[in-house]
Design an enzyme around this catalytic site. Structure first.
Site, PDB file in Angstrom:
ATOM      1  N   ARG A  47       0.820  -1.227   0.000  1.00 41.18           N
ATOM      2  CA  ARG A  47       0.000   0.000   0.000  1.00 41.18           C
ATOM      3  C   ARG A  47       0.842   1.260   0.000  1.00 41.18           C
ATOM      4  NH1 ARG A  47      -5.282  -1.607   2.818  1.00 41.18           N
ATOM      5  NH2 ARG A  47      -5.705   0.603   2.976  1.00 41.18           N
ATOM      6  N   TYR A 107       0.461   4.269  -2.426  1.00 47.53           N
ATOM      7  CA  TYR A 107      -0.583   5.272  -2.196  1.00 47.53           C
ATOM      8  C   TYR A 107      -0.229   6.145  -0.994  1.00 47.53           C
ATOM      9  CZ  TYR A 107      -5.352   7.130  -1.604  1.00 47.53           C
ATOM     10  OH  TYR A 107      -6.456   7.944  -1.477  1.00 47.53           O
ATOM     11  N   VAL A 161     -17.904  -0.110   0.512  1.00 42.74           N
ATOM     12  CA  VAL A 161     -19.325   0.226   0.298  1.00 42.74           C
ATOM     13  C   VAL A 161     -19.826  -0.341  -1.041  1.00 42.74           C
ATOM     14  CG1 VAL A 161     -21.033   2.063   0.111  1.00 42.74           C
ATOM     15  CG2 VAL A 161     -19.239   2.221   1.847  1.00 42.74           C
ATOM     16  N   GLY A 180     -10.598 -10.887   7.232  1.00 39.41           N
ATOM     17  CA  GLY A 180     -10.240 -11.119   8.629  1.00 39.41           C
ATOM     18  C   GLY A 180     -11.484 -11.474   9.432  1.00 39.41           C
ATOM     19  N   ASP A 181     -11.484 -11.116  10.724  1.00 37.51           N
ATOM     20  CA  ASP A 181     -12.654 -11.451  11.550  1.00 37.51           C
ATOM     21  C   ASP A 181     -13.707 -10.338  11.530  1.00 37.51           C
ATOM     22  OD1 ASP A 181     -11.550  -9.474  13.078  1.00 37.51           O
ATOM     23  OD2 ASP A 181     -11.140 -10.721  14.830  1.00 37.51           O
TER      24      ASP A 181
HETATM   25  N1  NAD Z   1     -13.036   8.189  -1.835  1.00 36.19           N
HETATM   26  C1  NAD Z   1     -12.404   8.174  -0.682  1.00 36.19           C
HETATM   27  O1  NAD Z   1     -12.892   7.588   0.303  1.00 36.19           O
HETATM   28  C2  NAD Z   1     -11.094   8.918  -0.520  1.00 36.19           C
HETATM   29  C3  NAD Z   1     -10.441   8.840   0.715  1.00 36.19           C
HETATM   30  C4  NAD Z   1      -9.238   9.517   0.869  1.00 36.19           C
HETATM   31  C5  NAD Z   1      -8.733  10.287  -0.155  1.00 36.19           C
HETATM   32  N2  NAD Z   1      -9.376  10.346  -1.341  1.00 36.19           N
HETATM   33  C6  NAD Z   1      -8.758  11.148  -2.415  1.00 36.19           C
HETATM   34  O2  NAD Z   1      -9.738  11.893  -3.110  1.00 36.19           O
HETATM   35  C7  NAD Z   1      -9.403  11.981  -4.508  1.00 36.19           C
HETATM   36  C8  NAD Z   1     -10.556  11.453  -5.346  1.00 36.19           C
HETATM   37  O3  NAD Z   1     -10.784  10.085  -4.997  1.00 36.19           O
HETATM   38  P1  NAD Z   1     -11.972   9.261  -5.652  1.00 36.19           P
HETATM   39  O4  NAD Z   1     -12.492   8.364  -4.607  1.00 36.19           O
HETATM   40  O5  NAD Z   1     -12.900  10.177  -6.341  1.00 36.19           O
HETATM   41  O6  NAD Z   1     -11.170   8.364  -6.701  1.00 36.19           O
HETATM   42  P2  NAD Z   1     -11.481   8.097  -8.256  1.00 36.19           P
HETATM   43  O7  NAD Z   1     -10.549   7.008  -8.682  1.00 36.19           O
HETATM   44  O8  NAD Z   1     -12.921   7.900  -8.476  1.00 36.19           O
HETATM   45  O9  NAD Z   1     -11.054   9.475  -8.911  1.00 36.19           O
HETATM   46  C9  NAD Z   1      -9.720   9.826  -9.168  1.00 36.19           C
HETATM   47  C10 NAD Z   1      -9.645  10.447 -10.548  1.00 36.19           C
HETATM   48  O10 NAD Z   1      -8.285  10.831 -10.833  1.00 36.19           O
HETATM   49  C11 NAD Z   1      -8.016  10.531 -12.210  1.00 36.19           C
HETATM   50  N3  NAD Z   1      -6.574  10.433 -12.386  1.00 36.19           N
HETATM   51  C12 NAD Z   1      -5.716   9.538 -11.847  1.00 36.19           C
HETATM   52  N4  NAD Z   1      -4.456   9.784 -12.280  1.00 36.19           N
HETATM   53  C13 NAD Z   1      -4.518  10.877 -13.086  1.00 36.19           C
HETATM   54  C14 NAD Z   1      -3.556  11.616 -13.825  1.00 36.19           C
HETATM   55  N5  NAD Z   1      -2.244  11.266 -13.822  1.00 36.19           N
HETATM   56  N6  NAD Z   1      -3.958  12.667 -14.565  1.00 36.19           N
HETATM   57  C15 NAD Z   1      -5.281  13.030 -14.586  1.00 36.19           C
HETATM   58  N7  NAD Z   1      -6.241  12.367 -13.905  1.00 36.19           N
HETATM   59  C16 NAD Z   1      -5.861  11.300 -13.169  1.00 36.19           C
HETATM   60  C17 NAD Z   1      -8.761   9.226 -12.438  1.00 36.19           C
HETATM   61  O11 NAD Z   1      -8.966   8.933 -13.795  1.00 36.19           O
HETATM   62  C18 NAD Z   1     -10.053   9.474 -11.665  1.00 36.19           C
HETATM   63  O12 NAD Z   1     -11.040  10.074 -12.477  1.00 36.19           O
HETATM   64  C19 NAD Z   1      -8.109  11.202  -4.682  1.00 36.19           C
HETATM   65  O13 NAD Z   1      -7.014  12.103  -4.634  1.00 36.19           O
HETATM   66  C20 NAD Z   1      -8.099  10.286  -3.482  1.00 36.19           C
HETATM   67  O14 NAD Z   1      -6.771   9.918  -3.116  1.00 36.19           O
HETATM   68  C21 NAD Z   1     -10.530   9.667  -1.548  1.00 36.19           C
END
Ligand code: NAD
Length: 316
Positions: free
Chosen positions: A145, A148, A191, A208-209
């Site tokens: 992981r 990320y 979800v 896991g549990d």
């Molecule tokens: N959904 C969650 O629970 C959550 C939690 C923590 C952080 N985040 C952060 O929020 C943001 C959005 O997450 P999400 O859940 O909507 O994810 P998602 O995968 O639905 O959206 C991410 C978007 O980024 C685009 N992308 C990725 N690499 C790219 C690049 N090099 N150039 C242009 N576009 C690019 C993807 O095509 C996608 O449309 C992210 O930065 C994610 O790390 C989300």
């Protein structure tokens, strides 16, 4: 304001575009469609204040942008679900590092505000509970992981460096698990995974549990927090999430009850470095932004289930 949004075709990005437009802003949406979909933005096709550019933000893009200056840059691009970032580890590290630098440069040359969507994964498998922004985290830097977690930690560091060096008005959102319509059915997050399985009458997979905890924030609440943060002067990270914590097993049982599909629960081994506990301390967001979630889990799941019911019907 004229605002650039990277990752706009993704789950949260597309909801953010809706909110920004609703508030009267003009949006230039950028996405390379790695994990997002144009379907999430198709309802904006005829909106004059909205424009989509297909582009990888790891490549500088100033020349591709419509002319004129910009007031804000929201950097939301990044694979976000474990399934996606484990499939694209190098792209994930690139977008957190090179992509963040490119978007910060855009903010700097435009004298624009900048907001980056970081994550609760910065806390790793936390030794402090609930997680407060001053906790530095417990991250395995070489585990699967890490692509990320470390990408986001680097993004935060680069964002602070631009603030300290160039005085860019930056904001860092540490987002905790968020859910809602427009998530992909098969993105591996809990979800959509549970709803997909329950709606198909299949057993729900618990790793896991099931005693590991998570807390789930509905997307409209999160977007409201992001919007407030973007307008604020807070330069250090702010947690955005719902502090209502529950075990994964409890959550699976709740979904079974809600869908009434008669699904059972199957257990699978816990993935490596899976965090044991997740719950945001949102005192800072309350104090600094006057923000806290208002959508109950029951309300949020209802809307999300309706969305997934249609999706599952299309794919079966
Ligand atoms: N959904 C969650 O629970 C959550 C939690 C923590 C952080 N985040 C952060 O929020 C943001 C959005 O997450 P999400 O859940 O909507 O994810 P998602 O995968 O639905 O959206 C991410 C978007 O980024 C685009 N992308 C990725 N690499 C790219 C690049 N090099 N150039 C242009 N576009 C690019 C993807 O095509 C996608 O449309 C992210 O930065 C994610 O790390 C989300």
């Amino acid at each position: 304001m004229r605002i650039i949004v990277s990752g706009a075709a993704g789950f949260i990005g597309s909801h953010m575009c809706d909110r920004l437009l609703k508030e009267g802003n003009t949006v230039v949406a950028v996405d390379n469609l790695l994990t997002g979909s144009l379907d999430n933005l198709s309802h904006l096709d005829s909106v004059k204040a909205f424009q989509f550019i297909e582009h990888d933000v790891n490549i500088p893009m100033a020349a591709k942008l419509p002319g004129g200056s910009y007031d804000a840059v929201l950097h939301m691009a990044s694979a976000a679900s474990p399934k996606d970032y484990l499939a694209h580890p190098i792209e994930t590290l690139d977008v957190g590092s090179i992509g963040t630098r490119n978007m910060l440069e855009l903010a700097r040359i435009n004298n624009a505000r900048f907001l980056v969507t970081s994550t609760s994964e910065c806390y790793g498998d936390p030794l402090v509970h609930p997680q407060v922004e001053t906790y530095w985290g417990n991250v395995n830097p070489v585990g699967p992981r890490s692509c990320y977690d470390e990408s986001k930690r680097f993004a935060e560091a680069m964002t602070m460096a631009y603030h300290r060096t160039h005085r860019v008005r930056t904001n860092i959102a540490r987002i905790f698990n968020t859910y809602g319509p427009k998530m992909q059915l098969n993105d591996g997050r809990v979800v959509p995974a549970f709803l997909d399985q329950a709606l198909r009458g299949e057993p729900l997979t618990v790793f896991g549990d099931g005693s590991q905890t998570r807390s789930f924030c509905y997307v409209s609440d999160l977007v409201d927090g992001l919007y407030r943060l973007m307008l604020s002067d807070e330069r250090y990270p702010v947690n955005l999430g719902n502090p209502r914590e529950m075990t994964i097993l409890e959550f699976a049982e709740r979904i079974c009850g809600l869908i009434r599909s008669g699904s059972t629960i199957v257990r699978r081994p816990l993935p490596e470095d899976d965090p044991r506990q997740r719950k945001p301390d949102i005192s800072k967001a309350k104090r600094v932004l006057g923000w806290e979630p208002v959508v109950t889990l029951e309300e949020g799941l209802k809307t999300t289930t309706e969305y997934f019911r249609q999706k599952v019907a299309i794919t079966t």
